[in-house]
Write a protein that holds these residues in place. Structure first.
Motif, short mmCIF file in Angstrom:
data_model
loop_
_atom_site.label_atom_id
_atom_site.label_comp_id
_atom_site.label_asym_id
_atom_site.label_seq_id
_atom_site.Cartn_x
_atom_site.Cartn_y
_atom_site.Cartn_z
N LEU A 73 0.80 -1.22 0.00
CA LEU A 73 0.00 0.00 0.00
C LEU A 73 0.84 1.27 0.00
CD1 LEU A 73 -2.74 -1.01 2.61
CD2 LEU A 73 -3.00 -0.87 0.12
N ASN A 74 1.96 1.24 0.72
CA ASN A 74 2.73 2.45 0.96
C ASN A 74 4.09 2.48 0.27
OD1 ASN A 74 0.97 3.80 3.20
ND2 ASN A 74 1.21 1.68 3.85
N GLY A 75 4.46 1.39 -0.39
CA GLY A 75 5.76 1.32 -1.04
C GLY A 75 6.86 0.94 -0.06
N LEU A 76 8.03 0.68 -0.60
CA LEU A 76 9.16 0.25 0.23
C LEU A 76 9.71 1.41 1.05
CD1 LEU A 76 11.24 -2.03 -2.17
CD2 LEU A 76 10.16 -2.75 -0.04
N PRO A 77 10.08 1.15 2.32
CA PRO A 77 10.76 2.20 3.10
C PRO A 77 12.18 2.37 2.60
CG PRO A 77 10.64 0.14 4.34
CD PRO A 77 9.85 -0.08 3.09
N ASP A 78 12.84 3.43 3.04
CA ASP A 78 14.21 3.70 2.60
C ASP A 78 15.15 2.58 3.00
OD1 ASP A 78 13.43 6.07 1.48
OD2 ASP A 78 13.90 7.26 3.27
N ASN A 79 14.93 2.01 4.20
CA ASN A 79 15.78 0.92 4.70
C ASN A 79 14.88 -0.24 5.11
OD1 ASN A 79 17.54 -0.82 6.05
ND2 ASN A 79 18.74 0.86 6.91
N PRO A 80 14.53 -1.14 4.16
CA PRO A 80 13.59 -2.23 4.46
C PRO A 80 14.03 -3.12 5.62
CG PRO A 80 13.94 -2.04 2.09
CD PRO A 80 14.95 -1.16 2.74
N ALA A 81 15.34 -3.42 5.70
CA ALA A 81 15.82 -4.31 6.76
C ALA A 81 15.61 -3.67 8.13
CB ALA A 81 17.29 -4.65 6.55
N ALA A 82 15.96 -2.39 8.25
CA ALA A 82 15.77 -1.69 9.53
C ALA A 82 14.29 -1.62 9.90
CB ALA A 82 16.36 -0.29 9.43
N TRP A 83 13.44 -1.44 8.89
CA TRP A 83 11.99 -1.42 9.13
C TRP A 83 11.55 -2.76 9.72
CZ3 TRP A 83 7.49 -3.92 7.98
CH2 TRP A 83 6.30 -3.20 8.02
N LEU A 84 12.04 -3.85 9.16
CA LEU A 84 11.69 -5.18 9.65
C LEU A 84 12.16 -5.37 11.09
CD1 LEU A 84 12.65 -7.29 6.49
CD2 LEU A 84 10.34 -6.97 7.37
N TYR A 85 13.37 -4.93 11.40
CA TYR A 85 13.91 -5.09 12.75
C TYR A 85 13.07 -4.32 13.77
CZ TYR A 85 18.10 -6.65 10.20
OH TYR A 85 18.98 -7.30 9.38
N THR A 86 12.65 -3.12 13.41
CA THR A 86 11.83 -2.30 14.32
C THR A 86 10.49 -2.98 14.60
OG1 THR A 86 12.86 -0.26 13.53
CG2 THR A 86 10.73 -0.06 14.65
N VAL A 87 9.86 -3.47 13.53
CA VAL A 87 8.58 -4.14 13.69
C VAL A 87 8.74 -5.41 14.53
CG1 VAL A 87 6.72 -5.36 12.47
CG2 VAL A 87 7.60 -3.19 11.58
N ALA A 88 9.79 -6.19 14.27
CA ALA A 88 10.02 -7.42 15.02
C ALA A 88 10.22 -7.13 16.51
CB ALA A 88 11.24 -8.15 14.46
N LYS A 89 10.98 -6.08 16.81
CA LYS A 89 11.22 -5.72 18.21
C LYS A 89 9.91 -5.28 18.88
CE LYS A 89 14.33 -3.09 21.17
NZ LYS A 89 15.52 -2.22 21.24
N ASN A 90 9.10 -4.51 18.18
CA ASN A 90 7.82 -4.07 18.74
C ASN A 90 6.87 -5.24 18.94
OD1 ASN A 90 8.56 -1.37 18.85
ND2 ASN A 90 7.78 -0.91 16.80
N LYS A 91 6.87 -6.18 18.00
CA LYS A 91 6.01 -7.35 18.14
C LYS A 91 6.45 -8.22 19.32
CE LYS A 91 3.98 -7.85 13.57
NZ LYS A 91 2.60 -7.81 14.11
#
Length: 411
Positions: free
Chosen positions: A52-70
């Motif tokens: 929906l929103n397109g890729l973030p500038d740093n996809p890996a960092a985005w994944l790490y943030t989401v994983a930590k929050n989950k």
């Protein structure tokens, strides 16, 4: 614009195991399923959000943030539903804050997972299956294809292997340097077999699985980057992988058909990987206290395969003569015989091959077909046809059939 549907599978292969490793290091490998669920939910959210929103500038960092929050959400949820009970996973707020996805944390966590997956309490095949699933993010179906096994067989093997790992509560930081070195042999063996499965795949449709080769190299690099596991044997294994990988592009054509060594286009060999192989082979030979391992000898053999020196086959044969003493196997014996034929001729090599006499092996018949190709066309065709009958690899069948067609044309 980059399509999220194209990059997500690649990120899953490279980042899934990193997320699982870091989470497991924080709350024990016996809860690996929880870590895997969190990682899977992270990628599910990524696929939905990025579409929906397109890729973030740093996809890996985005994944790490989401994983930590989950992970944080999971522990909050657990504390609510088990407020008056003993919690299944005991992780305090302080320990949650220690979950970090910096480079050192990821590397240390993956090193721990390598040693956990390669636990000698499991069989060698189970260790490879666990390595493919836990360290490389392979599905049960992909592992079944790699082993030419049924889906249920692999599923049960993984279940038993995981139960054994959970029961042992493995933590690498609780091991001494001596304990690590005791396990290192098993780790190296598993990574060696993982690479070999990629380099010469046993699947029906693929001769080469580059993804397996790359994963084996990546995991071995982790070993050489750590002072406890940066041994001569680890460097020799990495050198072997680099030398062998340098020729991957030349081993098959655009249709995926196998190309024999003598017919490979050397301009397709990766010079940078050969240089890397040279570097790690030199590193493997630096220690005065280390003995020559099978990895040293096989790396030396692979090195000479990338050389254009006139006497390279004599060097290869000399190394095989040492290798059969250290660790003989029928495949090593057949490879030695091929090198023998390059030095002493095919007629003498036939006598050497007949001593091995592996009549139920496609590799034996393939070698005999090659050796007889200039001596006796009918015998060569017979052995090639036996090789086709015995092999399950489609690319191998196609390559052998080409040799048969050429022999029949020359009659």
């Amino acid at each position: 614009m980059v399509n999220p549907n194209e990059i997500t599978p690649h990120l899953f292969r490279t980042e899934y195991s990193k997320i699982v490793a870091v989470l497991c290091r924080s709350f024990d490998i016996k809860h690996i399923e929880i870590a895997e669920d969190i990682a899977s939910e992270t990628f599910l959210k990524a696929s939905e959000y990025w579409a929906l929103n397109g890729l973030p500038d740093n996809p890996a960092a985005w994944l790490y943030t989401v994983a930590k929050n989950k992970a944080k959400d999971y522990f909050k949820h657990l504390s609510v539903i088990e407020k008056n009970k003993q919690q299944e996973v005991k992780t305090s707020d302080h320990e949650y804050q220690m979950i970090d996805f910096d480079t050192k944390s990821i590397t240390d966590s993956q090193l721990e997972m390598i040693f956990a997956a390669c636990n000698p309490i499991n069989s060698q095949e189970t260790q490879i299956c666990l390595a493919l699933q836990i360290l490389c993010g392979f599905s049960v179906e992909e592992i079944a294809n790699a082993f030419l096994s049924k889906h249920e067989t692999i599923k049960k093997r993984l279940q038993r292997g995981r139960e054994a790992l959970r029961a042992h509560h493995f933590k690498i930081n609780s091991l001494s340097e001596q304990d690590i070195h005791k396990r290192l042999e098993t780790v190296l063996t598993t990574l060696y077999l993982l690479f070999n499965e990629g380099y010469f795949s046993r699947t029906h449709h693929f001769l080469i699985r580059k993804d397996l080769c790359l994963e084996a190299i990546r995991l071995t690099l982790i070993l050489t980057d750590n002072p406890f596991t940066n041994t001569p044997e680890a460097n020799a294994l990495l050198a072997l992988m680099c030398f062998q990988s340098s020729r991957l592009e030349a081993r098959t054509n655009d249709e995926g058909e196998a190309i024999l060594f003598d017919e490979q286009d050397e301009t397709l060999w990766d010079k940078a990987l050969i240089e890397k192989g040279n570097y790690y082979l030199i590193e493997a030979c630096q220690s005065n206290n280390s003995s020559v391992s099978k990895y040293h000898l096989e790396a030396g053999i692979a090195y000479w395969h990338t050389s254009s020196a006139e006497d390279k086959w004599q060097h290869i044969l000399d190394l095989y003569n040492q290798l059969v003493i250290i660790e003989y196997s029928p495949v090593i014996g057949l490879n030695r015989t091929f090198a023998f034929s390059k030095v002493y001729g095919k007629e003498k090599a036939v006598i050497e091959a007949e001593k091995i006499n592996l009549i139920n092996s496609e590799y034996y018949h393939g070698l005999m077909g090659y050796l007889y190709s200039e001596l006796n066309t009918d015998k060569a065709i017979y052995h090639y046809e036996e090789a086709i009958r015995l092999t399950k690899s489609k690319p191998e069948k196609q390559a052998i059939q080409k040799q048969i067609d050429l022999l029949r044309q020359s009659k």
